[in-house]
Design a protein around this motif. Structure first.
Motif, PDB file in Angstrom:
ATOM      1  N   ASP A  54       1.478   7.077   0.556  1.00 56.05           N
ATOM      2  CA  ASP A  54       0.825   7.674   1.716  1.00 56.05           C
ATOM      3  C   ASP A  54       1.546   7.204   2.985  1.00 56.05           C
ATOM      4  O   ASP A  54       1.590   6.019   3.289  1.00 56.05           O
ATOM      5  CB  ASP A  54      -0.647   7.253   1.749  1.00 56.05           C
ATOM      6  N   ARG A  55       2.075   8.155   3.724  1.00 57.26           N
ATOM      7  CA  ARG A  55       2.886   7.836   4.904  1.00 57.26           C
ATOM      8  C   ARG A  55       2.111   7.121   6.006  1.00 57.26           C
ATOM      9  O   ARG A  55       2.712   6.500   6.866  1.00 57.26           O
ATOM     10  CB  ARG A  55       3.539   9.093   5.450  1.00 57.26           C
ATOM     11  N   LYS A  56       0.788   7.212   5.986  1.00 51.35           N
ATOM     12  CA  LYS A  56       0.019   6.512   7.027  1.00 51.35           C
ATOM     13  C   LYS A  56       0.300   5.017   6.979  1.00 51.35           C
ATOM     14  O   LYS A  56       0.301   4.348   8.003  1.00 51.35           O
ATOM     15  CB  LYS A  56      -1.477   6.798   6.915  1.00 51.35           C
ATOM     16  N   TRP A  57       0.555   4.483   5.779  1.00 52.96           N
ATOM     17  CA  TRP A  57       0.860   3.061   5.661  1.00 52.96           C
ATOM     18  C   TRP A  57       2.236   2.757   6.245  1.00 52.96           C
ATOM     19  O   TRP A  57       2.440   1.722   6.871  1.00 52.96           O
ATOM     20  CB  TRP A  57       0.787   2.600   4.204  1.00 52.96           C
ATOM     21  N   TYR A  67       5.719   0.910  10.815  1.00 49.35           N
ATOM     22  CA  TYR A  67       6.597   1.298  11.910  1.00 49.35           C
ATOM     23  C   TYR A  67       6.040   0.800  13.247  1.00 49.35           C
ATOM     24  O   TYR A  67       6.752   0.184  14.036  1.00 49.35           O
ATOM     25  CB  TYR A  67       6.760   2.823  11.926  1.00 49.35           C
ATOM     26  N   GLU A  68       4.768   1.066  13.480  1.00 53.73           N
ATOM     27  CA  GLU A  68       4.146   0.658  14.742  1.00 53.73           C
ATOM     28  C   GLU A  68       4.157  -0.859  14.906  1.00 53.73           C
ATOM     29  O   GLU A  68       4.346  -1.374  15.997  1.00 53.73           O
ATOM     30  CB  GLU A  68       2.719   1.191  14.826  1.00 53.73           C
ATOM     31  N   SER A  89       0.835  -1.202   0.000  1.00 51.15           N
ATOM     32  CA  SER A  89       0.000   0.000   0.000  1.00 51.15           C
ATOM     33  C   SER A  89       0.870   1.252   0.000  1.00 51.15           C
ATOM     34  O   SER A  89       0.582   2.210  -0.708  1.00 51.15           O
ATOM     35  CB  SER A  89      -0.934   0.012   1.211  1.00 51.15           C
ATOM     36  N   TYR A  90       1.921   1.241   0.813  1.00 50.13           N
ATOM     37  CA  TYR A  90       2.798   2.407   0.827  1.00 50.13           C
ATOM     38  C   TYR A  90       3.516   2.558  -0.513  1.00 50.13           C
ATOM     39  O   TYR A  90       3.605   3.657  -1.056  1.00 50.13           O
ATOM     40  CB  TYR A  90       3.824   2.326   1.957  1.00 50.13           C
ATOM     41  N   VAL A 104       3.649   4.488   8.638  1.00 50.70           N
ATOM     42  CA  VAL A 104       3.482   4.621  10.094  1.00 50.70           C
ATOM     43  C   VAL A 104       2.932   3.318  10.667  1.00 50.70           C
ATOM     44  O   VAL A 104       3.378   2.852  11.724  1.00 50.70           O
ATOM     45  CB  VAL A 104       2.568   5.818  10.439  1.00 50.70           C
ATOM     46  N   LEU A 105       1.989   2.721   9.984  1.00 51.80           N
ATOM     47  CA  LEU A 105       1.442   1.438  10.421  1.00 51.80           C
ATOM     48  C   LEU A 105       2.538   0.367  10.465  1.00 51.80           C
ATOM     49  O   LEU A 105       2.627  -0.398  11.432  1.00 51.80           O
ATOM     50  CB  LEU A 105       0.311   0.998   9.495  1.00 51.80           C
TER      51      LEU A 105
END
Length: 164
Positions: free
Chosen positions: A8-11, A16-17, A2-3, A13-14
């Motif tokens: 999209d950085r939200k992917w 990373y978490e 997805s990234y 971040v996911l």
């Protein structure tokens, strides 16, 4: 995926978490220093973000975790070499001949390195003192990775024989 597809950085971040703690553990195991392990775990994700277009995991989270762990291990090894270069008395496979004066070992190692041909000397200094990988040395010197490995073997052998 997805990234890679959207950027999209939200992917990211996911990711990373989800993967931070295992990567931190890899770094801490290698470094045995929690603060440095934390820094290098973060650096691992920065490096992964910069290289994400080269990742081809085909949707497999296990492959991504392995890829991240490889980046983390390589970062830790480079950090170790940069922060704590091997001293002549600490080089692998150099026998202890009972000399306790480190300055004596340094002078001997310097003399041995100075007498080496350019290739082995340059590769040894770049690998052990500057912390470059085989690939980085190859890129900077124009030697193939096989030549870099050969030159490092020659340099280690010369130091091993000379410091006996």
């Amino acid at each position: 995926e997805s990234y890679q597809r959207t950027g999209d950085r939200k992917w990211f971040v996911l990711l990373y978490e989800r993967h931070y703690l295992p990567i931190y553990k890899v770094c801490n195991k290698l470094l045995r220093d929690s603060a440095s392990a934390e820094d290098l775990a973060h650096d691992t994700f920065v490096n992964a973000l910069e290289a994400i277009e080269r990742f081809d995991g085909k949707g497999d989270g296990v492959n991504f975790a392995r890829w991240l762990a490889t980046i983390a291990r390589n970062s830790c090894r480079s950090w170790i070499r940069r922060k704590r270069p091997l001293l002549p008395g600490e080089m692998p496979d150099i026998p202890d001949n009972g000399r306790t004066q480190p300055t004596h070992l340094f002078r001997e190692a310097e003399a041995i390195l100075a007498a080496m041909d350019e290739g082995p000397r340059r590769c040894w200094l770049m690998f052990y003192l500057e912390g470059y990988s085989y690939k980085e040395i190859s890129e900077r010197t124009g030697y193939s990775e096989t030549e870099v490995k050969k030159y490092l073997r020659i340099a280690r052998e010369a130091l091993r024989k000379g410091l006996r």
